[in-house]
Motif scaffolding. Structure first.
Motif, short mmCIF file in Angstrom:
data_model
loop_
_atom_site.label_atom_id
_atom_site.label_comp_id
_atom_site.label_asym_id
_atom_site.label_seq_id
_atom_site.Cartn_x
_atom_site.Cartn_y
_atom_site.Cartn_z
N ASN A 150 68.22 -103.13 20.72
CA ASN A 150 67.89 -101.74 20.40
C ASN A 150 68.56 -100.73 21.31
OD1 ASN A 150 66.10 -102.98 18.64
ND2 ASN A 150 64.34 -101.79 19.31
N HIS A 151 68.64 -101.02 22.62
CA HIS A 151 68.99 -99.97 23.58
C HIS A 151 70.48 -99.81 23.84
CE1 HIS A 151 69.57 -102.98 26.80
NE2 HIS A 151 70.21 -102.00 27.42
N ASP A 173 62.59 -101.63 25.81
CA ASP A 173 63.03 -101.05 24.53
C ASP A 173 63.51 -102.12 23.55
OD1 ASP A 173 62.42 -98.49 25.28
OD2 ASP A 173 64.48 -97.92 25.77
N SER A 214 61.86 -104.99 23.07
CA SER A 214 60.72 -105.86 22.77
C SER A 214 60.61 -106.10 21.26
CB SER A 214 59.42 -105.23 23.27
OG SER A 214 59.09 -104.11 22.45
N GLN A 227 60.12 -101.86 14.81
CA GLN A 227 60.15 -100.41 14.51
C GLN A 227 61.55 -99.97 14.09
OE1 GLN A 227 58.70 -98.68 18.17
NE2 GLN A 227 56.55 -98.98 17.63
N LYS A 244 59.31 -103.09 19.32
CA LYS A 244 60.32 -102.02 19.14
C LYS A 244 61.44 -102.47 18.20
CE LYS A 244 58.88 -99.13 22.58
NZ LYS A 244 59.26 -98.22 23.61
#
Length: 192
Positions: free
Chosen positions: A47-48, A86, A88, A94, A91
């Motif tokens: 994600n990050h 971020d 996880s 999401q 997340k």
């Protein structure tokens, strides 16, 4: 932002098996679930990472296009979530919902799947043919954050097209991105 290149796993390598939970529907997904596909694209991402964020919208479109051609697509995050929250599973789910992923987004909490693929960076792409043999590994395209090259997915799209002609493009460029965030003391021998 680190600039870590792909390890460029040997072409012809058999797709390492995996059995991981999809963060969206909490169902187990394995390599064997794609046995009837015309190929399988395995992408290590998170994600990050700014490199992933840079291509993500175009990758989601490219993934749908590949799926329409009968190619399976799966994304895997192997990052250490204790130090990178971020990334996880919550997340991840999401992000998958927000971006409407048409493919499973799997969490590799042990990092063993990333090691089996010799994944080094995010994003890192591996395309296997219908016989589970590696035909492409490397970059999505030439675009990187800040280099002003357009995001096209050209390299992945070309590799997928060649898959149906049973050709392999010998010249393949490594992906470049953030290194996979290995758990302390669990770094693979090729890291570093």
């Amino acid at each position: 932002m680190s600039n870590t290149p792909s390890t460029m796993l040997d072409l012809g390598t058999e797709a390492p098996d995996f059995k991981l939970f999809d963060t969206v529907n909490n169902q187990l997904v394995s390599r064997d679930d794609f046995d009837n596909a015309k190929g399988l694209l395995v992408v290590f991402m998170c994600n990050h990472c700014p490199f992933v964020k840079h291509i993500l919208d175009d990758f989601v479109v490219a993934a749908r296009d590949l799926q329409q051609k009968g190619i399976g697509v799966v994304a895997i995050s192997s990052n250490d979530v204790e130090n990178y929250p971020d990334d996880s599973p919550v997340k991840m789910a999401q992000l998958a919902r927000e971006k409407q992923f048409s493919f499973p987004y799997l969490y590799d909490g042990t990092q063993e799947v990333a090691k089996a693929y010799r994944a080094a960076c995010t994003p890192d792409f591996y395309l296997f043919n219908e016989n589970d043999k590696l035909v492409y590994r490397g970059q999505f395209d030439d675009s990187r954050p800040g280099n002003d090259e357009p995001v096209t997915g050209e390299d992945i799209r070309e590799a997928a097209d060649l898959l149906f002609d049973e050709e392999v493009k010998e010249e393949q460029k490594p992906s470049m991105g953030c290194n996979i965030k290995w758990k302390k003391g669990k770094e693979p021998d090729y890291f570093g």
